[in-house]
Enzyme design. Sequence first.
Site: not given
Length: 289
Positions: A10, A97, A137
Amino acid sequence: MEISEKAPAKLNLSLDTPFRHQDGEPEWRMVMTAIDLSDYVHIKTIPNSKEITVQTNTGFLPCDQRNLAYQAAKLLQSKLDKPEGVEIEIDKHIPVSAGMGGGSADAAAVLRGLNKIWNLNMSREELAKLALTIDSDVPFCVYSEPALVTGRGEKITPIGPLPPMWLVIAKPQASVSTPTILRQIHEQHLNHQEVQNVVSAIKQQDFDKMCRHMGNALEPITMKKCPDIIKIKDKMLQFGADAAQMSGSGPTVFGISQKKSRATHIYNSLRGFCKEVYLVRALDSLTTK
């Protein structure tokens, strides 16, 4: 039984956190889209077992209870008291990350996959509500289509396809801890973003308006820990991007262009500066090729 699920990354076209709740969790207002850079999650159920295992093709991820895909399987297994174990194999392509929701995408893929294998017939809304207990998320990643995301991440309002565009994504070598960035929100004076203007621009298919109003309130915080963010943004704009900004808590930066030729130029120009550079398109839905 077994199934394979696509787990798209995303990006945040707009990100704001107007306040914190009493429990310390941020209130979010975000415009998010999935992109055609994906992990692939292979799920197999094991009869007469309760064991959950996770394997990945990278050494950078935990494969135990810390892995969000593991947590997703455990959540459904426990909630439904299913007498089946789950084997999860993750083929990683999304940077780790990076502020691109890779772990959340994998967790959402597990929820969707087990929903099918176990014939649960849960709606996206039901899965998204469960998903919030894993990470903020994950509800969006259950949907994986352009949306306004509000609340703690659980309120997903699809907003239709983005204007036609290409995206160039570049991840600096440094990695950033999302909890570390979020802990600093209350210590900073944030530049609040015009999220609703981005939503309106997308609905109007107004690319220029969308570019003018894009922004990420977390960007100044992460920039202090990763100065390469501003360097990459500057290079993207210098090479012709119509807009460039950080995604999520960073440190990944993306630039956008309506023209594939210009996006390709940006992509090629950045490859000597960053090891991880991608040229992608936005997904209108999980079925978009």
